[in-house]
Design an enzyme around this catalytic site. Structure first.
Site, short mmCIF file in Angstrom:
data_model
loop_
_atom_site.label_atom_id
_atom_site.label_comp_id
_atom_site.label_asym_id
_atom_site.label_seq_id
_atom_site.Cartn_x
_atom_site.Cartn_y
_atom_site.Cartn_z
N HIS A 157 2.64 26.34 -21.94
CA HIS A 157 3.59 25.50 -22.66
C HIS A 157 5.01 26.03 -22.43
CE1 HIS A 157 5.33 23.02 -25.83
NE2 HIS A 157 6.00 24.11 -26.22
N GLY A 160 0.82 -1.20 0.00
CA GLY A 160 0.00 0.00 0.00
C GLY A 160 0.85 1.25 0.00
#
Length: 475
Positions: free
Chosen positions: A454, A192
């Site tokens: 970007h 986990g």
């Protein structure tokens, strides 16, 4: 004489301290009781998250990631680093400093918001006129009376039957954060969040790490495609993960820990390690709360029974966080804490379980919100899927980490986003856009039409949204 309060919060973890502060901001006279102690015996509010969970584990992950970058990745940037060593004691000391800064920050917020803090264990005594009597067992025993009680006592690590934690050889998350030297061989039972994060820390520092998982699938709660991508990355890093095992006898001795188990084929195996971390889940913490004194209802797991609004079976008694149903996540507890404080004030507190994000802070990071593809198939929901790899993302290339992808799932008819799943760099930050989008019932087209900076990793989210309708802007 008993001290009177409008609201008493038992527990100072993410759910408790947030509930106390929000209630004080809404005009109530508030007390918060918490028993966590620092190494000097002083108060250390923040619960498991701040003391032995979210915060210290991220500090160790950051330190170990710097070490791995210096040893393995600096050269490709033209940086020469020789003789790089890790001072484990200093790394642990830095982690402790980060924890203390968070503890002190919470105490400051209590003072700023006029929350009365009591250091000790809170427990019910009896129902009193107009509320409940609460005992604080600390350096000096005190009795408080509150009209409204919020239980936020968190959870404890689950131990293997017959193998208690000694925090020297057999470790919970607590002991795993206090290891004083890099173990040559480290074993983990359970793959986990805690197991993978702590396994990643010590693997980066040179430990040979083996994870034994009882389930036949890796990260069963994660989208299957994402889980497979993550496992490929972990295998490549050198984490040895065995699935479908059945753990047998565990022996401890001067040389470490010996684990007998059968593998997925039913073959008898043994694993000898210096230390063993057990990460098989957590259990609600109601120890010493004296629930029977007032008739507070608990379920078969020991969790406090609550309704959708976090109300218990008793008037004026609420419960939030790990001690109730739902995911054991710090931010889920915080949301419930705020909501309960607002409900006590007569407002309409809100928690949307469908938009609670999950994160595993490994490298690559794994994050998701909403339903997985396998859940949608099981529920018979018609959906569209789109994904985009970081391998084709310019910012990821510049970072030097192109592992993973962003995957988006949307309703086939309405295009509403049903789930977003990410494995890759900064997934923990990228998932927030998906959470916001889903909270406002956005469609995949909405994400596709938003202008993303970007170059940025978030462009991969836009591209995944475009891919839902088989479009792309990446040439």
């Amino acid at each position: 004489m008993s001290k009177q309060f409008d609201v008493i919060v038992i527990g100072g973890g993410p759910g408790g301290y947030i509930a106390a502060i929000r209630a004080a901001q809404l005009g109530f006279n508030v007390a918060c009781i918490d028993e966590w102690k620092n190494e000097k015996g002083g108060p250390a509010p923040g619960g498991t998250c701040t003391n032995v969970g979210c915060i210290p584990s991220k500090a160790l992950l950051q330190s170990s990631e710097h070490f791995e970058h210096a040893n393995k990745h600096f050269a490709e940037h033209g940086i020469t680093a020789t003789g790089v060593k890790m001072d484990v004691a200093k790394m642990i000391a830095r982690k402790d400093t980060v924890v203390k800064q968070n503890n002190d920050g919470i105490l400051y917020l209590f003072k700023k918001n006029k929350v009365s803090f009591f250091h000790g264990r809170g427990s019910f005594v009896k129902a009193a006129e107009g509320g409940y009597e609460i005992k604080v067992a600390g350096a000096a025993e005190e009795t408080l009376t509150g009209k409204q009680i919020v239980i936020a006592t968190g959870s404890n690590a689950r131990a293997l039957p017959g193998t208690p934690f000694d925090e020297e050889l057999v470790l919970s998350n607590d002991g795993a954060l206090r290891v004083g030297a890099v173990p040559k061989k480290l074993g983990l039972i359970g793959s986990g969040v805690i197991g993978l994060e702590m396994g990643s820390v010590w693997r980066r520092l040179g430990a040979e790490v083996t994870i034994l998982e009882g389930l036949p699938t890796f990260l069963g709660a994660v989208d299957e495609q994402i889980a497979k991508e993550a496992k490929k990355a972990f295998d490549k890093q050198g984490l040895k993960i065995e699935l479908g095992v059945k753990v047998g006898e565990i022996k401890t001795g001067k040389k470490g820990v010996s684990i007998a188990y059968t593998n997925a084929k039913g073959e008898a195996q043994s694993l000898d390690v210096d230390k063993l971390i057990v990460s098989i889940g957590r259990v609600p913490n109601t120890i010493g709360l004296n629930t029977e004194a007032v008739g507070l209802a608990l379920d078969e797991r020991g969790a406090v029974v609550v309704d959708a609004d976090c109300k218990t079976n008793l008037p004026g008694v609420w419960a939030v966080g790990d001690v109730v149903r739902g995911p054991m996540l710090a931010h889920k507890a915080e949301e419930e804490g705020v909501a309960v404080a607002e409900r006590i004030a007569g407002q309409h507190g809100h928690v949307n379980f469908n938009t609670i994000p999950w994160v595993i802070y490994t490298s690559p990071e794994i994050a998701w919100v909403g339903r997985t593809e396998q859940q949608l198939k099981a529920d018979g929901v018609k959906y569209k899927a789109g994904s985009f790899p970081f391998l084709a993302n310019g910012r990821a290339r510049a970072l030097g980490d192109t592992t993973g992808m962003v995957k988006m799932l949307a309703d086939a008819d309405t295009d509403e986003i049903l789930g977003v799943h990410i494995v890759g760099p900064m997934a923990s930050e990228l998932i927030s856009e998906a959470v916001v989008a889903m909270e406002f019932k956005a469609s995949s087209e909405d994400i596709a039409r938003i202008c993303h900076a970007h170059p940025s990793l978030s462009e991969a989210t836009k591209e995944a949204a475009l891919a839902v309708d088989k479009r792309t802007l990446n040439f």
